[in-house]
Design a protein around this motif. Structure first.
Motif, PDB file in Angstrom:
ATOM      1  N   ALA A 157      -0.045   6.580  15.392  1.00  0.00           N
ATOM      2  CA  ALA A 157       0.082   7.296  16.425  1.00  0.00           C
ATOM      3  C   ALA A 157      -0.743   6.423  17.543  1.00  0.00           C
ATOM      4  O   ALA A 157      -1.959   5.608  17.473  1.00  0.00           O
ATOM      5  N   ASN A 161      -9.050   5.386  18.237  1.00  0.00           N
ATOM      6  CA  ASN A 161      -9.906   5.677  17.343  1.00  0.00           C
ATOM      7  C   ASN A 161      -8.600   4.647  16.311  1.00  0.00           C
ATOM      8  O   ASN A 161      -7.798   3.976  16.664  1.00  0.00           O
ATOM      9  N   ILE A 171      -6.494  14.035   7.420  1.00  0.00           N
ATOM     10  CA  ILE A 171      -6.464  12.337   7.864  1.00  0.00           C
ATOM     11  C   ILE A 171      -8.451  11.977   8.168  1.00  0.00           C
ATOM     12  O   ILE A 171      -9.310  12.892   8.037  1.00  0.00           O
ATOM     13  N   ALA A 201      -9.201  21.689  12.680  1.00  0.00           N
ATOM     14  CA  ALA A 201      -8.867  21.043  11.637  1.00  0.00           C
ATOM     15  C   ALA A 201      -9.857  20.269  10.671  1.00  0.00           C
ATOM     16  O   ALA A 201     -10.773  20.029  11.318  1.00  0.00           O
ATOM     17  N   ARG A 231      -8.725  18.316   7.234  1.00  0.00           N
ATOM     18  CA  ARG A 231      -7.877  18.504   6.131  1.00  0.00           C
ATOM     19  C   ARG A 231      -6.221  18.052   7.472  1.00  0.00           C
ATOM     20  O   ARG A 231      -6.601  17.737   9.442  1.00  0.00           O
ATOM     21  N   PHE A 232      -5.191  17.457   6.803  1.00  0.00           N
ATOM     22  CA  PHE A 232      -3.821  16.768   7.413  1.00  0.00           C
ATOM     23  C   PHE A 232      -2.592  18.511   7.594  1.00  0.00           C
ATOM     24  O   PHE A 232      -2.996  19.476   6.652  1.00  0.00           O
ATOM     25  N   SER A 236       3.537  18.922  11.755  1.00  0.00           N
ATOM     26  CA  SER A 236       2.799  19.913  12.635  1.00  0.00           C
ATOM     27  C   SER A 236       3.439  19.181  14.007  1.00  0.00           C
ATOM     28  O   SER A 236       4.043  17.242  13.923  1.00  0.00           O
ATOM     29  N   GLY A 348      -2.104  16.401  24.177  1.00  0.00           N
ATOM     30  CA  GLY A 348      -1.565  15.739  23.311  1.00  0.00           C
ATOM     31  C   GLY A 348      -2.933  16.064  22.328  1.00  0.00           C
ATOM     32  O   GLY A 348      -3.337  15.927  21.249  1.00  0.00           O
ATOM     33  N   GLN A 349      -4.071  16.939  21.854  1.00  0.00           N
ATOM     34  CA  GLN A 349      -5.000  17.433  21.742  1.00  0.00           C
ATOM     35  C   GLN A 349      -4.540  18.569  20.843  1.00  0.00           C
ATOM     36  O   GLN A 349      -5.532  19.444  20.774  1.00  0.00           O
ATOM     37  N   LEU A 351      -2.066  21.007  18.242  1.00  0.00           N
ATOM     38  CA  LEU A 351      -0.731  20.288  17.434  1.00  0.00           C
ATOM     39  C   LEU A 351      -0.375  21.848  17.197  1.00  0.00           C
ATOM     40  O   LEU A 351      -0.960  23.006  16.632  1.00  0.00           O
ATOM     41  N   ILE A 361      -7.795  19.494  18.525  1.00  0.00           N
ATOM     42  CA  ILE A 361      -8.082  18.079  17.848  1.00  0.00           C
ATOM     43  C   ILE A 361      -8.796  17.496  18.479  1.00  0.00           C
ATOM     44  O   ILE A 361      -8.287  17.390  19.981  1.00  0.00           O
ATOM     45  N   ASP A 362      -9.728  16.400  17.668  1.00  0.00           N
ATOM     46  CA  ASP A 362     -10.196  15.133  19.082  1.00  0.00           C
ATOM     47  C   ASP A 362     -11.245  16.234  20.067  1.00  0.00           C
ATOM     48  O   ASP A 362     -10.488  16.129  20.842  1.00  0.00           O
ATOM     49  N   GLU A 364     -13.858  14.873  20.721  1.00  0.00           N
ATOM     50  CA  GLU A 364     -14.704  14.034  20.849  1.00  0.00           C
ATOM     51  C   GLU A 364     -15.467  14.214  22.820  1.00  0.00           C
ATOM     52  O   GLU A 364     -15.968  13.314  22.985  1.00  0.00           O
TER      53      GLU A 364
HETATM   54  N1  ADP Z   1      -5.027  17.552  11.531  1.00  0.00           N
HETATM   55  C1  ADP Z   1      -4.566  16.109  11.515  1.00  0.00           C
HETATM   56  N2  ADP Z   1      -3.143  16.781  10.911  1.00  0.00           N
HETATM   57  C2  ADP Z   1      -2.045  16.134  11.540  1.00  0.00           C
HETATM   58  N3  ADP Z   1      -2.067  15.147  12.378  1.00  0.00           N
HETATM   59  C3  ADP Z   1      -3.157  14.609  12.969  1.00  0.00           C
HETATM   60  C4  ADP Z   1      -4.696  14.925  13.135  1.00  0.00           C
HETATM   61  N4  ADP Z   1      -5.742  15.007  13.719  1.00  0.00           N
HETATM   62  C5  ADP Z   1      -5.097  13.799  14.090  1.00  0.00           C
HETATM   63  N5  ADP Z   1      -4.037  14.426  13.953  1.00  0.00           N
HETATM   64  C6  ADP Z   1      -2.567  12.467  14.722  1.00  0.00           C
HETATM   65  O1  ADP Z   1      -3.154  11.121  14.574  1.00  0.00           O
HETATM   66  C7  ADP Z   1      -3.299  11.476  16.946  1.00  0.00           C
HETATM   67  C8  ADP Z   1      -4.750  11.170  16.867  1.00  0.00           C
HETATM   68  O2  ADP Z   1      -5.349  11.582  16.772  1.00  0.00           O
HETATM   69  P1  ADP Z   1      -6.630  12.053  17.346  1.00  0.00           P
HETATM   70  O3  ADP Z   1      -8.081  13.068  17.081  1.00  0.00           O
HETATM   71  O4  ADP Z   1      -6.306  12.483  19.297  1.00  0.00           O
HETATM   72  O5  ADP Z   1      -7.347  10.324  17.777  1.00  0.00           O
HETATM   73  P2  ADP Z   1      -8.362   9.007  19.165  1.00  0.00           P
HETATM   74  O6  ADP Z   1      -9.547  10.135  19.316  1.00  0.00           O
HETATM   75  O7  ADP Z   1      -8.298   7.963  18.072  1.00  0.00           O
HETATM   76  O8  ADP Z   1      -7.273   9.386  19.720  1.00  0.00           O
HETATM   77  C9  ADP Z   1      -3.308  12.909  16.965  1.00  0.00           C
HETATM   78  O9  ADP Z   1      -2.177  12.487  18.469  1.00  0.00           O
HETATM   79  C10 ADP Z   1      -1.787  13.719  16.258  1.00  0.00           C
HETATM   80  O10 ADP Z   1      -0.963  12.959  16.100  1.00  0.00           O
END
Ligand code: ADP
Ligand SMILES: O=P(O)(O)O[C@H]1O[C@H](CO)[C@@H](O[C@H]2O[C@H](CO)[C@@H](O)[C@H](O)[C@H]2O)[C@H](O)[C@H]1O
Length: 468
Positions: A157, A161, A171, A201, A231-232, A236, A348-349, A351, A361-362, A364
């Motif tokens: 992706a 990071n 993940i 997650a 958790r992955f 999704s 994008g954050q 799912l 997600i994310d 941060e």
């Molecule tokens: N729990 C998860 N399950 C499935 N895919 C995930 C999960 N967390 C992240 N991803 C995938 O990884 C990508 C990058 O995750 P992200 O947390 O946004 O990373 P970063 O902070 O490095 O940008 C997401 O866009 C998604 O596609």
């Protein structure tokens, strides 16, 4: 070649890493100081996570924190995980930090370990066992169950990071630019998971850099979050992929947009319950407005194309400050609250699982902001504005502007349904936060994707016209 003795590791390692990193770091997406010359490199910490030798190669798995000095910005600390081989197998050649033959470190080629499934499998094994290795501290949730035999693969992706996926179960996100203090991605995901939220997650294990065990009464520094295993979510799809497909086919994504609005409101409610939240007084709102005005000035200095709109945009912040001065609030809620928020919410954050449930997600926050600022409570409308910007991005990226209005409205309706606060009745707040986000985006795009700059610019033109 005998493995390097621990006492020899650091000076020898820095000598070898220095010339390699000057070429390799600026090519990494996560490197924050692109375009600036690299000054001094300092090895902040080196830990042999797996001892050298044996089947894992002469260096084992080496964990490194390196401080990078560059003119015009405070030193950045980056996390590296390194492996080494006398002769790299072809599958790892692209991971080499420099030329893949005859490497400079005792004749070994150093490479980026996340690419090596043998080494990332070892890292997962280490995460299972709470405790310390040197200054690295590993923690696992007591409820975590680690099924055996999970095959690691590096995530492809586009991301800030580096992530490794284990089977379809977990993940691991390895934070690349790190700073003292718990990373909000861990802090907020954990708070939500422990509160029983289905919108996250769940973290199952994580690791941090901590001080040496205390030698006396010296206060311990803040831990540095380095990696989180979560958790992955198999099968999704992310909101950006779904939304842009809908834009392209001029589809109707409103049910999903509304569900995402409801999910956002649920997350806000859970965060307000689990972590401190307070009512903002007038002075606090004025401070927020002046922070926004400062960011606008800084961005206008860096991105000349936003200058024609700057004066008109400032009126959005003046209105926010007046809201504070009048002691008033953002409309129906009768007051503006601050609480922990996602901080960089966009399509994008989010799912959407095969069951149709949205998970965020994310957590941060915006990577460019200092950690302390990202952890500060903020009005939840900040996230709502972020997601509104994202609907606008998807529409304009696909050349279908009218798509945005319908879907922004559906998102807001979903949010209002669950939160009881309708952001459409808080135009001053929404306009100020949307403007602030679009200003941030103009700088982000100017730095990373100049071809995309017209997207936030068109939003700034609209917002300068006074329409939310
Ligand atoms: N729990 C998860 N399950 C499935 N895919 C995930 C999960 N967390 C992240 N991803 C995938 O990884 C990508 C990058 O995750 P992200 O947390 O946004 O990373 P970063 O902070 O490095 O940008 C997401 O866009 C998604 O596609
Ligand atoms: O996902 P990150 O935490 O790395 O966030 C950064 O990168 C995002 C782009 O990948 C950027 O988001 C901007 O572009 C998106 C489309 O690619 C769009 O959906 C967002 O609305 C827009 O802000 C984000 O701002 C940045 O912090």
């Amino acid at each position: 070649m005998p493995p390097p003795a621990r006492r020899d590791l650091e000076p020898g390692l820095l000598n070898s890493l220095d010339p390699l990193l000057r070429g390799w770091l600026p090519r990494q997406r996560w490197f924050a100081g692109k375009g600036l010359p690299i000054g001094r490199l300092r090895l902040a910490q080196a830990t042999e996570l797996v001892p050298p030798g044996g089947r894992l190669g002469p260096l084992g798995l080496l964990h490194v924190l390196i401080d990078v000095e560059q003119p015009g910005r405070p030193a950045d600390c980056y996390q590296l995980l390194l492996g080494a081989h006398p002769l790299l197998p072809s599958s790892l050649v692209r991971a080499a930090l420099g030329p893949a033959v005859g490497g400079p470190y005792d004749g070994l080629t150093l490479y980026d370990a996340p690419h090596d499934p043998q080494l990332t499998a070892v890292l997962l094994d280490r995460l299972r066992l709470p405790g310390r290795t040197g200054r690295l501290r590993f923690t696992a949730e007591p409820t975590a169950a680690f099924p055996p035999g999970l095959t690691p693969r590096l995530s492809t992706a586009e991301q800030s990071n580096t992530s490794v996926v284990y089977g379809d179960a977990y993940i691991l996100k390895l934070f690349r630019r790190v700073s003292p203090g718990t990373n909000p991605d861990l802090e907020l995901s954990l708070a939500l998971a422990r509160a029983g939220s289905r919108r996250v997650a769940e973290p199952v294990a994580w690791f941090e850099a901590v001080d040496e065990p205390s030698q006396g009464s010296a206060p311990a520094g803040e831990p540095v979050t380095l990696g989180v295993l979560q958790r992955f979510l198999p099968g999704s799809s992310d909101g950006w992929t779904l939304a842009t497909a809908s834009v392209a086919g001029d589809g109707d994504f409103r049910a999903d947009a509304a569900a995402l609005g409801r999910a956002t409101a649920e997350v806000h409610a859970a965060l307000a319950e689990a972590l401190p939240a307070h009512r903002l007084d007038g002075a606090a709102l004025e401070r927020i407005a002046s922070g926004m005005a400062r960011r606008l000035e800084e961005t206008a200095a860096e991105v000349p194309s936003i200058r024609p709109y700057a004066a008109a945009l400032r009126s959005a912040y003046d209105d926010l400050a007046k809201l504070g001065a009048s002691g008033g609030a953002g409309g129906a809620a009768g007051g503006v609250t601050a609480q922990r928020v996602h901080g960089d919410l966009h399509l994008g954050q989010a799912l959407r699982g095969p069951d149709g449930v949205w998970v965020l997600i994310d957590f941060e926050g915006e990577p460019a902001r200092p950690l302390a600022e990202r952890r500060r409570p903020a009005p939840p409308v900040q996230d709502v504005a972020g997601m509104l910007r994202s609907f606008d991005y998807a529409a304009h990226h696909g050349g279908n502007g009218p798509w945005a209005a319908r879907h922004r409205d559906a998102y807001l309706a979903g949010y209002a349904e669950v939160s009881g606060v309708d952001p459409r009745e808080q135009p001053v707040l929404i306009r100020a936060f949307e403007t602030d986000k679009a200003v941030y985006e103009a700088r982000y795009e100017a730095r990373h994707r100049p071809d995309w700059l017209p997207i936030p610019l068109s939003a700034l033109a609209r917002l300068a016209g006074g329409t939310a």
